[in-house]
Design a protein around this motif. Structure first.
Motif, PDB file in Angstrom:
ATOM      1  N   ARG A   1       2.943  11.713 -11.133  1.00  0.00           N
ATOM      2  CA  ARG A   1       3.580  12.736 -10.291  1.00  0.00           C
ATOM      3  C   ARG A   1       3.031  12.822  -8.864  1.00  0.00           C
ATOM      4  N   TYR A   2       1.800  12.346  -8.673  1.00  0.00           N
ATOM      5  CA  TYR A   2       1.173  12.532  -7.354  1.00  0.00           C
ATOM      6  C   TYR A   2       0.705  11.243  -6.689  1.00  0.00           C
ATOM      7  N   GLY A   3       0.758  10.098  -7.382  1.00  0.00           N
ATOM      8  CA  GLY A   3       0.181   8.886  -6.833  1.00  0.00           C
ATOM      9  C   GLY A   3      -1.321   9.052  -6.675  1.00  0.00           C
TER      10      GLY A   3
ATOM     11  N   THR B   1       0.802  -1.242   0.000  1.00  0.00           N
ATOM     12  CA  THR B   1       0.000   0.000   0.000  1.00  0.00           C
ATOM     13  C   THR B   1       0.832   1.290   0.000  1.00  0.00           C
ATOM     14  N   CYS B   2       1.998   1.280   0.662  1.00  0.00           N
ATOM     15  CA  CYS B   2       2.671   2.568   0.883  1.00  0.00           C
ATOM     16  C   CYS B   2       3.211   3.206  -0.393  1.00  0.00           C
ATOM     17  N   VAL B   3       3.337   2.410  -1.457  1.00  0.00           N
ATOM     18  CA  VAL B   3       3.865   2.990  -2.701  1.00  0.00           C
ATOM     19  C   VAL B   3       2.778   3.676  -3.530  1.00  0.00           C
ATOM     20  N   LEU B   4       1.517   3.473  -3.148  1.00  0.00           N
ATOM     21  CA  LEU B   4       0.418   3.855  -4.048  1.00  0.00           C
ATOM     22  C   LEU B   4      -0.137   5.265  -3.837  1.00  0.00           C
ATOM     23  N   PHE B   5      -0.034   5.781  -2.612  1.00  0.00           N
ATOM     24  CA  PHE B   5      -0.817   6.977  -2.262  1.00  0.00           C
ATOM     25  C   PHE B   5       0.052   8.220  -2.047  1.00  0.00           C
ATOM     26  N   GLY B   6      -0.603   9.381  -2.096  1.00  0.00           N
ATOM     27  CA  GLY B   6       0.081  10.646  -1.855  1.00  0.00           C
ATOM     28  C   GLY B   6      -0.891  11.651  -1.248  1.00  0.00           C
ATOM     29  N   ASP B   7      -0.381  12.819  -0.888  1.00  0.00           N
ATOM     30  CA  ASP B   7      -1.184  13.863  -0.238  1.00  0.00           C
ATOM     31  C   ASP B   7      -1.422  15.031  -1.199  1.00  0.00           C
ATOM     32  N   GLY B   8      -2.512  15.757  -0.977  1.00  0.00           N
ATOM     33  CA  GLY B   8      -2.776  16.946  -1.797  1.00  0.00           C
ATOM     34  C   GLY B   8      -4.214  17.413  -1.646  1.00  0.00           C
ATOM     35  N   ALA B   9      -4.520  18.511  -2.319  1.00  0.00           N
ATOM     36  CA  ALA B   9      -5.872  19.076  -2.265  1.00  0.00           C
ATOM     37  C   ALA B   9      -6.211  19.759  -3.589  1.00  0.00           C
TER      38      ALA B   9
END
Ligand SMILES: CC(C)(COP(=O)(O)OP(=O)(O)OC[C@H]1O[C@@H](n2cnc3c(N)ncnc32)[C@H](O)[C@@H]1OP(=O)(O)O)[C@@H](O)C(=O)NCCC(=O)NCCS
Length: 352
Positions: free
Chosen positions: A299-301, A181-189
């Protein structure tokens, strides 16, 4: 005001193994996107850096997901603080002062508080003192759920100016020792400001759906449940993959039909950004050329409810949308949920 048209979807629309519940709804008072903004935290986490955290490789992540890097929120950043950056940018494009907003809806599953809502914190930071505020949690489909909800307030004649944001800090619910899971996600708005219009362009139709029998395909336990933590994402990757490809295809077709359009009328598809392979397979299943599918997951996952407004913002900034183009937003995720909306792109309405 024109009559609402309900367009039922027939069994012949069910092409794959997943059946979609619900109807395609044609919207009669239109919501026009007049402002857009995004915020990505400064810290970039590359696949090479992840190689040092877990047993993975840039080659594996790129070939299985198309993700090259993602952003990670700083220690002092939260879903609401990131959303405020995106919202301010959207209000600036819209040329609206915060006090003109009637409603703030935040789509998030990573709010900093259980209550009050993330939207309440955003409302306060913006100074949107005349706005109602609440959150929607439909996981990665959340932004379209929130946008469709906002459209209802506009269709009913209740509100004229609404801020809809999607903001997530998944870095705080990832197990950084779990390579699945840890490779898949990212943060943003990402954020949009929508405004009422009695005539198109604007939102034309939407489809929302959920299959709660498959809630355990992807979930994060919380502090009010029976699980004592830690509260990490758990996911059946291949199952979600298959679901996503099917449901992108079906929800897109339903929403396009409900808008009274053909697939050939669609200039741009902006899907939830989870995995390039999902998007390529879905484009093929729909019969849309890949050039019509916006992709920035590299670029953002996967930024969950933030991914669609971030992608929409970038598509606009890149000049991918011109007046009267037809655009489809389509999302999928925990629930298992799905959502799609057809929008005719156009300038700000001259008068309300
Ligand atoms: C998670 C996902 C990328 C896995 O890809 P996949 O092609 O199904 O993976 P495969 O089945 O070919 O390979 C799984 C193997 O890779 C391994 N693996 C998983 N993550 C890995 C990683 N980051 N690096 C290296 N190997 C990894 C697994 O342990 C498994 O190994 P095993 O066969 O020895 O048990 C894919 O299923 C996916 O993207 N699913 C959708 C997830 C998603 O989008 N969720 C959010 C929806 S909103």
């Amino acid at each position: 005001m024109p009559q609402r048209r309900l367009i039922p979807i027939t069994c012949s629309d069910i092409l794959f193994e997943y059946k979609l519940s619900g109807k395609g709804i044609y919207l009669a008072r239109y919501a026009r996107i007049i402002g857009w903004g995004k915020y990505l935290p400064q810290k970039v986490l590359t696949n090479q850096e992840l190689e040092r955290l877990v047993n993975t490789s840039d080659a594996w992540i790129m070939s299985r997901t198309g993700i090259r890097e993602r952003r990670i929120a700083a220690d002092d950043e939260t879903a609401s603080s990131m959303a405020v950056h995106a919202a301010r940018a959207a209000l600036k494009v819209a040329g609206l002062e915060p006090h003109c907003l009637d409603l703030v809806i935040a789509a998030t599953c990573t709010p900093e508080l259980i209550f009050p809502a993330c939207a309440a914190l955003i409302q306060n930071s913006l100074g949107a003192k005349n706005a109602a505020a609440f959150d929607i949690n439909a996981a990665c489909s959340g932004f379209i759920y929130a946008l469709a909800t906002a459209c209802q307030f506009i269709a009913a004649g209740a509100y004229n100016n609404i801020l809809v944001v999607g903001s997530e800090v998944y870095s705080r619910i990832l197990n950084w020792k779990n390579r699945n899971t840890c490779v898949l996600f990212g943060d943003g708005a990402g954020a949009v400001v929508i405004q009422a219009s009695d005539a198109p362009p604007g939102s034309l139709s939407f489809v929302l759906g959920n299959d709660g029998s498959r809630a355990n395909s992807i979930y994060t336990p919380g502090p009010c449940g029976l699980n004592k933590g830690p509260y990490y994402i758990t996911m059946n990757g291949p199952e979600v993959f298959k679901f996503a490809v099917n449901v992108i295809c079906l929800a897109t077709k339903q929403a396009v039909k409900a808008a009274g359009l053909e697939l050939s009328d669609i200039e741009l598809l902006i899907p939830h950004q989870a995995n390039t392979r999902i998007l390529k397979s879905a484009a093929k299943a729909i019969g849309l050329p890949l050039e019509k599918v916006f992709i920035n997951v590299d670029r953002y996952g996967n930024t969950s409810a933030a991914s669609i407004p971030i992608a929409l913002c970038e598509a606009i900034e890149e000049g991918r949308l011109k007046e009267h183009d037809h655009l489809v937003l389509v999302g999928f995720g925990g629930g298992l949920s799905w959502a799609a909306m057809v929008i005719e792109w156009g300038p700000r309405p001259k008068k309300l």
